[in-house]
Scaffold this active site. Structure first.
Site, mmCIF file in Angstrom:
data_model
loop_
_atom_site.group_PDB
_atom_site.id
_atom_site.type_symbol
_atom_site.label_atom_id
_atom_site.label_comp_id
_atom_site.label_asym_id
_atom_site.label_seq_id
_atom_site.Cartn_x
_atom_site.Cartn_y
_atom_site.Cartn_z
ATOM 1 N N LYS A 1 -49.963 7.914 17.708
ATOM 2 C CA LYS A 1 -50.531 9.378 16.962
ATOM 3 C C LYS A 1 -51.054 9.268 15.569
ATOM 4 O O LYS A 1 -52.133 10.015 15.483
ATOM 5 C CB LYS A 1 -49.533 10.394 17.151
ATOM 6 N N ASP B 1 -49.809 19.262 19.890
ATOM 7 C CA ASP B 1 -48.266 19.092 19.817
ATOM 8 C C ASP B 1 -47.682 20.224 19.303
ATOM 9 O O ASP B 1 -46.438 20.873 19.789
ATOM 10 C CB ASP B 1 -47.997 17.770 19.083
ATOM 11 N N GLY C 1 -41.864 10.568 12.971
ATOM 12 C CA GLY C 1 -43.029 10.024 13.522
ATOM 13 C C GLY C 1 -44.196 10.946 13.594
ATOM 14 O O GLY C 1 -44.176 12.028 13.058
ATOM 15 N N ILE D 1 -37.200 16.417 22.342
ATOM 16 C CA ILE D 1 -38.525 16.428 22.973
ATOM 17 C C ILE D 1 -38.590 15.253 23.943
ATOM 18 O O ILE D 1 -39.588 15.183 24.594
ATOM 19 C CB ILE D 1 -39.773 15.947 21.680
ATOM 20 N N TYR E 1 -38.084 13.879 27.598
ATOM 21 C CA TYR E 1 -37.889 14.397 28.765
ATOM 22 C C TYR E 1 -37.607 13.455 29.916
ATOM 23 O O TYR E 1 -37.456 13.825 31.090
ATOM 24 C CB TYR E 1 -39.109 15.196 29.347
ATOM 25 N N GLY F 1 -37.499 18.092 26.596
ATOM 26 C CA GLY F 1 -38.931 17.841 26.337
ATOM 27 C C GLY F 1 -39.863 18.201 27.224
ATOM 28 O O GLY F 1 -41.243 18.214 26.909
HETATM 29 P P1 ATR Z 1 -43.814 9.587 17.633
HETATM 30 O O1 ATR Z 1 -45.127 9.287 17.229
HETATM 31 O O2 ATR Z 1 -44.038 9.971 19.168
HETATM 32 O O3 ATR Z 1 -43.164 10.516 16.914
HETATM 33 P P2 ATR Z 1 -43.102 7.026 16.478
HETATM 34 O O4 ATR Z 1 -44.015 7.392 15.467
HETATM 35 O O5 ATR Z 1 -42.883 5.591 16.899
HETATM 36 O O6 ATR Z 1 -43.328 8.182 17.751
HETATM 37 O O7 ATR Z 1 -41.617 7.605 15.775
HETATM 38 C C1 ATR Z 1 -40.540 7.247 16.402
HETATM 39 C C2 ATR Z 1 -39.309 7.967 15.610
HETATM 40 O O8 ATR Z 1 -38.066 7.558 16.372
HETATM 41 C C3 ATR Z 1 -39.246 7.446 14.053
HETATM 42 O O9 ATR Z 1 -38.761 8.553 13.364
HETATM 43 C C4 ATR Z 1 -38.372 6.206 13.927
HETATM 44 O O10 ATR Z 1 -37.695 6.062 13.004
HETATM 45 P P3 ATR Z 1 -38.219 5.089 11.759
HETATM 46 O O11 ATR Z 1 -39.227 5.771 11.034
HETATM 47 O O12 ATR Z 1 -37.182 4.603 11.006
HETATM 48 O O13 ATR Z 1 -38.731 3.883 12.766
HETATM 49 C C5 ATR Z 1 -37.506 6.814 15.246
HETATM 50 N N1 ATR Z 1 -36.390 5.929 15.825
HETATM 51 C C6 ATR Z 1 -36.872 4.685 16.617
HETATM 52 N N2 ATR Z 1 -35.937 4.032 16.861
HETATM 53 C C7 ATR Z 1 -34.682 4.334 16.126
HETATM 54 C C8 ATR Z 1 -33.353 4.138 16.162
HETATM 55 N N3 ATR Z 1 -32.878 3.055 16.567
HETATM 56 N N4 ATR Z 1 -32.493 4.842 15.211
HETATM 57 C C9 ATR Z 1 -32.979 6.007 14.572
HETATM 58 N N5 ATR Z 1 -34.370 6.352 14.727
HETATM 59 C C10 ATR Z 1 -35.173 5.708 15.229
#
Ligand code: ATR
Length: 276
Positions: free
Chosen positions: A66, A103, A131, A217, A219, A240
């Protein structure tokens, strides 16, 4: 001529978007198709550039594209620009790529439908994750007049970047303080991927006030570990699926020229598609 659209993600197997758009295409007897494309972040630019030649009318973007998609767009709608992420891209007949974000609308429309009153949820919402989805949700909460938005993310830099884009009333709370951050919260929202499949969000709910709804969010599964724990504590829980449906409404209209109605039929059809 058949109108085509698709969702792009990595991985993409969990996506219900093809089922959702497929339902509306049949319901309105539109000559259209909606596919799922698995594209790695490294290949996103090349894939986006190639889409124009396929005659596709547009794409949705999901994890992790995104934010990454923005440099490949010719035009970005104001809201998507403010959010810093696009989940929908229209490809005009002239080959112009136009990014939008549905969104924020999807989240707020579904929240409004789910809770008794939105205003009490807005005093001090806590958002976990920073994210693309989090950006849209923080933006929606801010636009709706949230008093304070507590933002928690594993990597604090990403949360700080989000807070910098959107400004007040977002305050960044370090990951180590996430459990305490729930004290006095009015709404808890998980926007991370933790809870998908076998993973779980490492967050203790002890400090969360009983009246605060818990929104995840995710699902798939419909009830994440977070929602199961919240339900056991008596919180209202929201999964979600609603946000997925509501964000798809303006996207479907942009791709296929018809604003689909959101009724019980579409919910039932999606629920049938989810393994429980
Ligand atoms: P989206 O665009 O759908 O929000 P994304 O950009 O990949 O997806 O974001 C994923 C989110 O999940 C991020 O906040 C990520 O944290 P980081 O910015 O530190 O990577 C979080 N996330 C992913 N794996 C995680 C984990 N094991 N523990 C905590 N947060 C996690």
């Amino acid at each position: 001529m058949t109108k085509r659209a698709a969702v792009i993600g990595y991985p993409i197997t969990h996506s219900l978007s093809p089922r959702l758009h497929g339902y509306w295409l049949r319901r309105y007897a539109i000559d259209g198709a909606y596919d799922a494309l698995e594209v790695s972040p490294e290949a996103l630019g090349i894939k986006m550039a190639a889409l124009e030649k396929t005659g596709i009318t547009g794409v949705n973007l999901t994890v992790p594209h995104k934010e990454l998609v923005l440099p490949f767009l010719d035009e970005v709608h104001e809201e998507a620009k403010a959010i810093g992420a696009a989940n929908t891209v229209i490809i005009t007949p002239e080959g112009k790529y136009v990014g939008m974000n549905t969104d924020a609308y999807g989240f707020m429309a579904h929240l409004t439908q789910s809770v008794e009153a939105v205003a009490p949820c807005l005093s001090a919402p806590v958002v976990i994750g920073a994210g693309g989805a989090s950006r849209a949700i923080c933006y929606a909460l801010k636009q709706a007049g949230a008093g304070e938005i507590r933002l928690v993310n594993r990597s604090v830099e990403r949360a700080e970047a989000l807070a910098e884009t959107l400004g007040a009333p977002i305050s960044v709370i370090p990951w180590e303080k996430r459990h305490e951050a729930l004290a006095g919260a009015s709404l808890l929202i998980n926007t991370t991927t933790q809870g998908m499949g076998e993973t779980r969000l490492d967050l203790a709910l002890d400090a969360l006030p009983a009246h605060a709804p818990v929104y995840d969010i995710i699902y798939a599964p419909l009830k994440t570990d977070l929602l199961l724990r919240a339900e056991a504590r008596g919180h209202q829980i929201i999964n979600g699926l609603g946000m997925l449906i509501w964000q798809a409404q303006p996207a479907f209209e942009a791709f296929f020229g018809k604003k689909p109605e959101i009724d019980g039929g579409v919910w039932d059809y999606l629920l049938q598609g989810i393994k429980r």
